[in-house]
Design a protein around this motif. Sequence first.
Motif: not given
Length: 200
Positions: A126-130, A141-145, A148-153, A164-166
Amino acid sequence: MYFQAQPMMTTVVQFQAPVVMQGMWYYNLYAQLQQQQLMEMNAWFISMDRDRSGTISSHELQYLVIGGTPLGIDTANKLIRCFDRNRNGQIDFYEYAALHAFINHLYRCFAANDRNFSGTIDVREIYSALASAGFSLPFQTVNLYFMKYSPTGAPLLFTQYLNLCASVALTRSLFEWSDPMRTGMIHITLQQLFDMFALA
């Protein structure tokens, strides 16, 4: 008496974005679209404009199907807010075309970073995709986002990644609306901060 057929006049629609849109971060996505693509997007826009108002609301956008899954109201709300320059809760065709291009761009970045073809991407992907999508954020910061969308990782599906991107894009839009001179810095009151959080 013979009548000579007159040549038929064809009207070519040119989709020229409003000048005010040219200062926004997403204008480059719109500017890359060809007229043929814009005509196709206009047909999509008309089909989604259920009340024939000439604009689309989040209630109409939520039914947009991506990979067999409807967008959903939460993601639709965020995306509308990202592209809604006058913040009236509706987007016009030009804003919709930029939104459509944005979703396509995000999908390409998602697919390019789904290196094991699982249909999901983890936090590093996701970091690379963003970054590929034009959002260069620190990994923390990406990890915080991500959390938020995947509490289990667990890795995210495209629809989750899009949500997430929105959120990231909405934050950028809110910042730019408060920074019309594009200084990269804003000064806001506590009330304005509350307003920004309420919109996000």
